[in-house]
Enzyme design. Sequence first.
Site, short mmCIF file in Angstrom:
data_model
loop_
_atom_site.label_atom_id
_atom_site.label_comp_id
_atom_site.label_asym_id
_atom_site.label_seq_id
_atom_site.Cartn_x
_atom_site.Cartn_y
_atom_site.Cartn_z
N LEU A 14 56.91 28.01 91.05
CA LEU A 14 55.78 27.24 90.69
C LEU A 14 55.83 26.00 91.50
CD1 LEU A 14 54.71 27.32 86.67
CD2 LEU A 14 53.34 27.94 88.98
N HIS A 15 55.81 26.18 92.79
CA HIS A 15 56.16 25.06 93.70
C HIS A 15 54.75 24.98 94.54
CE1 HIS A 15 60.07 24.08 92.23
NE2 HIS A 15 60.39 25.57 92.42
N ALA A 16 54.55 24.12 95.14
CA ALA A 16 53.42 23.85 96.12
C ALA A 16 52.13 24.77 95.98
CB ALA A 16 53.88 24.29 97.54
N PRO A 18 51.51 27.71 94.65
CA PRO A 18 51.36 28.55 93.43
C PRO A 18 51.19 27.65 92.39
CG PRO A 18 53.14 29.54 94.69
CD PRO A 18 52.73 28.09 95.26
N VAL A 55 60.27 25.34 88.58
CA VAL A 55 60.11 26.46 88.04
C VAL A 55 60.58 27.36 89.49
CG1 VAL A 55 59.20 28.34 87.39
CG2 VAL A 55 58.69 26.35 85.90
#
Length: 90
Positions: A14-16, A18, A55
């Site tokens: 759950l980075h950038a 997404p 995450v």
Amino acid sequence: MLTKNIVVMNKAGLHAKPASLFVQTANEFSSEIYISKGSTRVNAKSIMGVMILAVSKGDEILLEVNGDDEKAAMDRLTSLIENKFGMPDE
């Protein structure tokens, strides 16, 4: 209130991009939506909150949804995660 444990399996976690897509989707609903990882719980409608969780692929999160459209929100967000945000793994 609906709750569900979900393992994030896309490469970026759950980075950038997404995270942005997740927050945009969460904001389409009136329900309160929270994500927890370990002992940290954040508002899923806040990009900063979601980014703070850090995450990664393989991490389990708890998704909590409470409100008038909670079922639709849970279904949509769960589908988004399970379908790896529509992004192919590299």
